[in-house]
Design a protein around this motif. Structure first.
Motif, PDB file in Angstrom:
ATOM      1  N   LYS A 157       0.847  -1.188   0.000  1.00 61.96           N
ATOM      2  CA  LYS A 157       0.000   0.000   0.000  1.00 61.96           C
ATOM      3  C   LYS A 157       0.882   1.236   0.000  1.00 61.96           C
ATOM      4  O   LYS A 157       1.987   1.220   0.555  1.00 61.96           O
ATOM      5  CB  LYS A 157      -0.903   0.011   1.229  1.00 61.96           C
ATOM      6  N   ALA A 158       0.374   2.294  -0.634  1.00 61.43           N
ATOM      7  CA  ALA A 158       1.083   3.577  -0.664  1.00 61.43           C
ATOM      8  C   ALA A 158       0.136   4.645  -0.141  1.00 61.43           C
ATOM      9  O   ALA A 158      -0.966   4.813  -0.660  1.00 61.43           O
ATOM     10  CB  ALA A 158       1.529   3.903  -2.082  1.00 61.43           C
ATOM     11  N   GLU A 159       0.567   5.348   0.888  1.00 56.06           N
ATOM     12  CA  GLU A 159      -0.241   6.430   1.436  1.00 56.06           C
ATOM     13  C   GLU A 159      -0.502   7.464   0.354  1.00 56.06           C
ATOM     14  O   GLU A 159       0.304   7.671  -0.538  1.00 56.06           O
ATOM     15  CB  GLU A 159       0.495   7.105   2.597  1.00 56.06           C
ATOM     16  N   GLY A 160      -1.638   8.136   0.478  1.00 53.54           N
ATOM     17  CA  GLY A 160      -1.977   9.190  -0.469  1.00 53.54           C
ATOM     18  C   GLY A 160      -1.166  10.449  -0.229  1.00 53.54           C
ATOM     19  O   GLY A 160      -0.531  10.616   0.815  1.00 53.54           O
ATOM     20  N   THR A 161      -1.204  11.334  -1.211  1.00 52.16           N
ATOM     21  CA  THR A 161      -0.551  12.632  -1.118  1.00 52.16           C
ATOM     22  C   THR A 161      -1.622  13.674  -0.805  1.00 52.16           C
ATOM     23  O   THR A 161      -2.548  13.844  -1.605  1.00 52.16           O
ATOM     24  CB  THR A 161       0.146  12.989  -2.447  1.00 52.16           C
ATOM     25  N   PRO A 162      -1.538  14.349   0.332  1.00 53.64           N
ATOM     26  CA  PRO A 162      -2.546  15.358   0.660  1.00 53.64           C
ATOM     27  C   PRO A 162      -2.622  16.444  -0.421  1.00 53.64           C
ATOM     28  O   PRO A 162      -1.601  16.799  -1.028  1.00 53.64           O
ATOM     29  CB  PRO A 162      -2.051  15.939   1.990  1.00 53.64           C
ATOM     30  N   GLU A 163      -3.834  16.935  -0.650  1.00 54.29           N
ATOM     31  CA  GLU A 163      -4.048  18.001  -1.634  1.00 54.29           C
ATOM     32  C   GLU A 163      -3.070  19.145  -1.378  1.00 54.29           C
ATOM     33  O   GLU A 163      -2.862  19.547  -0.237  1.00 54.29           O
ATOM     34  CB  GLU A 163      -5.481  18.528  -1.542  1.00 54.29           C
ATOM     35  N   GLY A 164      -2.454  19.638  -2.444  1.00 52.36           N
ATOM     36  CA  GLY A 164      -1.530  20.763  -2.353  1.00 52.36           C
ATOM     37  C   GLY A 164      -0.106  20.388  -1.994  1.00 52.36           C
ATOM     38  O   GLY A 164       0.776  21.242  -1.997  1.00 52.36           O
ATOM     39  N   ASN A 165       0.151  19.128  -1.656  1.00 49.14           N
ATOM     40  CA  ASN A 165       1.501  18.684  -1.301  1.00 49.14           C
ATOM     41  C   ASN A 165       2.177  18.026  -2.502  1.00 49.14           C
ATOM     42  O   ASN A 165       1.507  17.482  -3.375  1.00 49.14           O
ATOM     43  CB  ASN A 165       1.468  17.678  -0.154  1.00 49.14           C
ATOM     44  N   GLU A 166       3.479  18.059  -2.505  1.00 49.13           N
ATOM     45  CA  GLU A 166       4.265  17.342  -3.513  1.00 49.13           C
ATOM     46  C   GLU A 166       4.326  15.871  -3.121  1.00 49.13           C
ATOM     47  O   GLU A 166       4.582  15.557  -1.952  1.00 49.13           O
ATOM     48  CB  GLU A 166       5.698  17.890  -3.583  1.00 49.13           C
ATOM     49  N   PRO A 167       4.086  14.965  -4.063  1.00 50.02           N
ATOM     50  CA  PRO A 167       4.174  13.537  -3.735  1.00 50.02           C
ATOM     51  C   PRO A 167       5.599  13.154  -3.338  1.00 50.02           C
ATOM     52  O   PRO A 167       6.572  13.691  -3.863  1.00 50.02           O
ATOM     53  CB  PRO A 167       3.787  12.840  -5.032  1.00 50.02           C
ATOM     54  N   MET A 168       5.696  12.217  -2.403  1.00 49.47           N
ATOM     55  CA  MET A 168       6.996  11.694  -1.974  1.00 49.47           C
ATOM     56  C   MET A 168       7.254  10.383  -2.713  1.00 49.47           C
ATOM     57  O   MET A 168       6.372   9.510  -2.733  1.00 49.47           O
ATOM     58  CB  MET A 168       7.000  11.432  -0.471  1.00 49.47           C
ATOM     59  N   PRO A 169       8.439  10.233  -3.302  1.00 50.27           N
ATOM     60  CA  PRO A 169       8.747   8.955  -3.953  1.00 50.27           C
ATOM     61  C   PRO A 169       8.709   7.804  -2.947  1.00 50.27           C
ATOM     62  O   PRO A 169       9.138   7.950  -1.804  1.00 50.27           O
ATOM     63  CB  PRO A 169      10.172   9.147  -4.478  1.00 50.27           C
ATOM     64  N   ILE A 170       8.183   6.674  -3.394  1.00 47.89           N
ATOM     65  CA  ILE A 170       8.161   5.470  -2.567  1.00 47.89           C
ATOM     66  C   ILE A 170       9.551   4.840  -2.547  1.00 47.89           C
ATOM     67  O   ILE A 170       9.965   4.250  -1.565  1.00 47.89           O
ATOM     68  CB  ILE A 170       7.087   4.489  -3.080  1.00 47.89           C
ATOM     69  N   ALA A 171      10.257   5.004  -3.642  1.00 47.98           N
ATOM     70  CA  ALA A 171      11.645   4.539  -3.758  1.00 47.98           C
ATOM     71  C   ALA A 171      12.448   5.661  -4.413  1.00 47.98           C
ATOM     72  O   ALA A 171      11.908   6.390  -5.252  1.00 47.98           O
ATOM     73  CB  ALA A 171      11.720   3.279  -4.618  1.00 47.98           C
ATOM     74  N   PRO A 172      13.712   5.808  -4.067  1.00 50.78           N
ATOM     75  CA  PRO A 172      14.524   6.826  -4.733  1.00 50.78           C
ATOM     76  C   PRO A 172      14.767   6.425  -6.196  1.00 50.78           C
ATOM     77  O   PRO A 172      14.608   5.256  -6.561  1.00 50.78           O
ATOM     78  CB  PRO A 172      15.832   6.814  -3.931  1.00 50.78           C
ATOM     79  N   LEU A 173      15.141   7.391  -7.001  1.00 50.75           N
ATOM     80  CA  LEU A 173      15.471   7.100  -8.396  1.00 50.75           C
ATOM     81  C   LEU A 173      16.631   6.102  -8.423  1.00 50.75           C
ATOM     82  O   LEU A 173      17.661   6.324  -7.773  1.00 50.75           O
ATOM     83  CB  LEU A 173      15.852   8.385  -9.132  1.00 50.75           C
ATOM     84  N   HIS A 174      16.419   4.999  -9.135  1.00 51.47           N
ATOM     85  CA  HIS A 174      17.423   3.936  -9.175  1.00 51.47           C
ATOM     86  C   HIS A 174      17.288   3.136 -10.461  1.00 51.47           C
ATOM     87  O   HIS A 174      16.349   3.329 -11.224  1.00 51.47           O
ATOM     88  CB  HIS A 174      17.295   3.018  -7.951  1.00 51.47           C
ATOM     89  N   ARG A 175      18.212   2.227 -10.665  1.00 52.06           N
ATOM     90  CA  ARG A 175      18.210   1.365 -11.845  1.00 52.06           C
ATOM     91  C   ARG A 175      18.684  -0.017 -11.428  1.00 52.06           C
ATOM     92  O   ARG A 175      19.603  -0.152 -10.621  1.00 52.06           O
ATOM     93  CB  ARG A 175      19.133   1.985 -12.904  1.00 52.06           C
ATOM     94  N   HIS A 176      18.021  -1.046 -11.972  1.00 45.55           N
ATOM     95  CA  HIS A 176      18.477  -2.427 -11.801  1.00 45.55           C
ATOM     96  C   HIS A 176      19.163  -2.810 -13.101  1.00 45.55           C
ATOM     97  O   HIS A 176      18.563  -2.734 -14.177  1.00 45.55           O
ATOM     98  CB  HIS A 176      17.297  -3.365 -11.521  1.00 45.55           C
ATOM     99  N   ASN A 177      20.403  -3.202 -13.017  1.00 45.41           N
ATOM    100  CA  ASN A 177      21.198  -3.470 -14.221  1.00 45.41           C
ATOM    101  C   ASN A 177      20.904  -4.822 -14.858  1.00 45.41           C
ATOM    102  O   ASN A 177      21.197  -5.017 -16.034  1.00 45.41           O
ATOM    103  CB  ASN A 177      22.690  -3.344 -13.905  1.00 45.41           C
ATOM    104  N   VAL A 178      20.310  -5.743 -14.120  1.00 45.56           N
ATOM    105  CA  VAL A 178      20.065  -7.093 -14.627  1.00 45.56           C
ATOM    106  C   VAL A 178      18.578  -7.466 -14.565  1.00 45.56           C
ATOM    107  O   VAL A 178      18.094  -8.214 -15.408  1.00 45.56           O
ATOM    108  CB  VAL A 178      20.902  -8.120 -13.823  1.00 45.56           C
ATOM    109  N   ASP A 179      17.852  -6.951 -13.586  1.00 48.15           N
ATOM    110  CA  ASP A 179      16.493  -7.411 -13.298  1.00 48.15           C
ATOM    111  C   ASP A 179      15.414  -6.447 -13.772  1.00 48.15           C
ATOM    112  O   ASP A 179      15.544  -5.234 -13.631  1.00 48.15           O
ATOM    113  CB  ASP A 179      16.330  -7.611 -11.786  1.00 48.15           C
TER     114      ASP A 179
END
Length: 113
Positions: A5-27
């Protein structure tokens, strides 16, 4: 596969990433939205998926995701054993410094960007 589950973003707020920007090189990694919406950045593209839609990120693509709506989202995260182990190790880690996280991602053939 994990049911999350991912909590909602309150109206007027910037969404928070659930995971930081990343890359999987094999998967590859995929999401199937059961309820609500999720937004994704895949390389330079931004997209949204609603209930009943899936998103697949092939290996080598930078990505992150978030819940753009005020309502909670529920989704399936479809991942390899390697990604699952990486996530479990992140959640167990008491040192979440950028250097430690970069080392951890590298250990599992991934990159924290």
């Amino acid at each position: 596969m994990a049911d999350w589950k991912a909590e909602g973003t309150p109206e007027g707020n910037e969404p928070m990433p659930i995971a930081p920007l990343h890359r999987h090189n094999v998967d590859d990694e995929a999401w199937y939205v059961l309820e609500g919406r999720l937004a994704f950045q895949i390389d330079d593209d931004i997209m949204e998926a609603s209930a009943g839609q899936a998103v697949i990120v092939p290996s080598g693509k930078a990505h992150t995701y978030w819940n753009p709506a005020p309502e909670e989202a529920r989704y399936l995260l479809i991942m390899t054993d390697t990604i699952n182990t990486l996530i479990e190790e992140i959640h167990r880690s008491t040192d979440r410094s950028p250097d430690k996280m970069k080392q951890l991602f590298s250990k599992y053939e991934s990159e924290l960007l």
